[in-house]
Motif scaffolding. Structure first.
Motif, PDB file in Angstrom:
ATOM      1  N   LYS A 136       0.837  -1.205   0.000  1.00  0.00           N
ATOM      2  CA  LYS A 136       0.000   0.000   0.000  1.00  0.00           C
ATOM      3  C   LYS A 136       0.876   1.261   0.000  1.00  0.00           C
ATOM      4  N   GLN A 137       1.949   1.258   0.787  1.00  0.00           N
ATOM      5  CA  GLN A 137       2.849   2.418   0.829  1.00  0.00           C
ATOM      6  C   GLN A 137       3.527   2.619  -0.528  1.00  0.00           C
ATOM      7  N   LEU A 138       3.982   1.536  -1.135  1.00  0.00           N
ATOM      8  CA  LEU A 138       4.617   1.642  -2.451  1.00  0.00           C
ATOM      9  C   LEU A 138       3.616   2.148  -3.488  1.00  0.00           C
ATOM     10  N   ASP A 139       2.404   1.610  -3.452  1.00  0.00           N
ATOM     11  CA  ASP A 139       1.364   2.071  -4.387  1.00  0.00           C
ATOM     12  C   ASP A 139       1.120   3.567  -4.241  1.00  0.00           C
ATOM     13  N   ARG A 140       1.123   4.046  -3.036  1.00  0.00           N
ATOM     14  CA  ARG A 140       0.897   5.475  -2.776  1.00  0.00           C
ATOM     15  C   ARG A 140       2.033   6.312  -3.370  1.00  0.00           C
ATOM     16  N   LEU A 141       3.281   5.848  -3.190  1.00  0.00           N
ATOM     17  CA  LEU A 141       4.428   6.550  -3.769  1.00  0.00           C
ATOM     18  C   LEU A 141       4.342   6.581  -5.301  1.00  0.00           C
ATOM     19  N   ILE A 142       3.870   5.492  -5.883  1.00  0.00           N
ATOM     20  CA  ILE A 142       3.734   5.423  -7.342  1.00  0.00           C
ATOM     21  C   ILE A 142       2.653   6.386  -7.813  1.00  0.00           C
ATOM     22  N   VAL A 143       1.511   6.395  -7.140  1.00  0.00           N
ATOM     23  CA  VAL A 143       0.408   7.285  -7.506  1.00  0.00           C
ATOM     24  C   VAL A 143       0.842   8.750  -7.394  1.00  0.00           C
ATOM     25  N   LEU A 144       1.613   9.068  -6.366  1.00  0.00           N
ATOM     26  CA  LEU A 144       2.082  10.444  -6.167  1.00  0.00           C
ATOM     27  C   LEU A 144       3.278  10.792  -7.057  1.00  0.00           C
ATOM     28  N   GLN A 145       3.702   9.842  -7.863  1.00  0.00           N
ATOM     29  CA  GLN A 145       4.842   9.997  -8.780  1.00  0.00           C
ATOM     30  C   GLN A 145       6.085  10.502  -8.037  1.00  0.00           C
ATOM     31  N   ALA A 146       6.333   9.861  -6.897  1.00  0.00           N
ATOM     32  CA  ALA A 146       7.465  10.234  -6.045  1.00  0.00           C
ATOM     33  C   ALA A 146       8.728   9.443  -6.373  1.00  0.00           C
TER      34      ALA A 146
END
Length: 178
Positions: A136-146
């Motif tokens: 979930k944390q990785l998915d969030r970083l991907i969505v935020l294009q971080a």
């Protein structure tokens, strides 16, 4: 000043090779780390091979055997398919704690991936492991294009390549980890 961390992926085993055996029921073979020399000189003249390479063949050089076991060109030439999922590996990396992240005064974190043998490992798996992130944390970083890889935003399908540089927004990472 830019600090670059290193993530080194080391294979513990070579890929199994998928090929039917005419003498037994097995269809998977491992690399013995040995070379079969052309004793009768029917296929290749030993003088036509580089002397240093020929010497490595004679001494069953382990590094060369692994290089050949992971080589897509050699597998294609010998008409064998690899079972890359059978490769076991470990990742050597410096752990980053939340305290370490809070002390950093930089916009981005940089990670260089050392990956001498390719076996179709996903970059997302390496990032999750080294940064101890949940899916979930990785998915969030991907969505935020971080996370960017070689100047492009990370996608889950990205495969690891040798000397890949991963850049992660330190502020976004801190926010996700809190």
């Amino acid at each position: 000043m830019r600090k670059e961390y290193t993530w080194e992926i080391k294979a513990d085993s070579t890929p199994l090779l998928k090929r039917s055996c005419s003498h037994c029921d097995s269809d998977r073979f491992y690399c013995s780390e040995k070379f079969r020399m052309n004793a009768q000189k029917k296929n290749t003249n030993p003088e036509s091979i580089n002397k240093e390479l020929f010497h490595k063949f004679q001494e069953n050089n382990r590094a060369l055997a692994w290089e050949y076991a992971f080589s897509a060109a050699i597998r294609k030439k010998n008409q064998v398919e690899p079972d890359l999922a059978a490769v076991t590996y470990n990742i050597q990396y410096e752990e980053l704690s939340m305290a370490d992240l809070n002390l950093m005064n930089t916009d981005s974190l940089f990670f260089k991936v050392i990956y001498p043998f390719g076996f179709q490992l996903k970059l997302a798996t390496v990032i999750r492991t080294c940064l101890k992130l949940s899916s979930k944390q990785l998915d969030r970083l991907i969505v935020l294009q971080a996370i960017t890889v070689q100047g492009k935003f990370l996608e889950k399908k990205h495969r690891v390549k040798h000397a890949t540089v991963v850049e992660i927004s330190s502020e976004t990472l801190k926010h996700i980890l809190q």
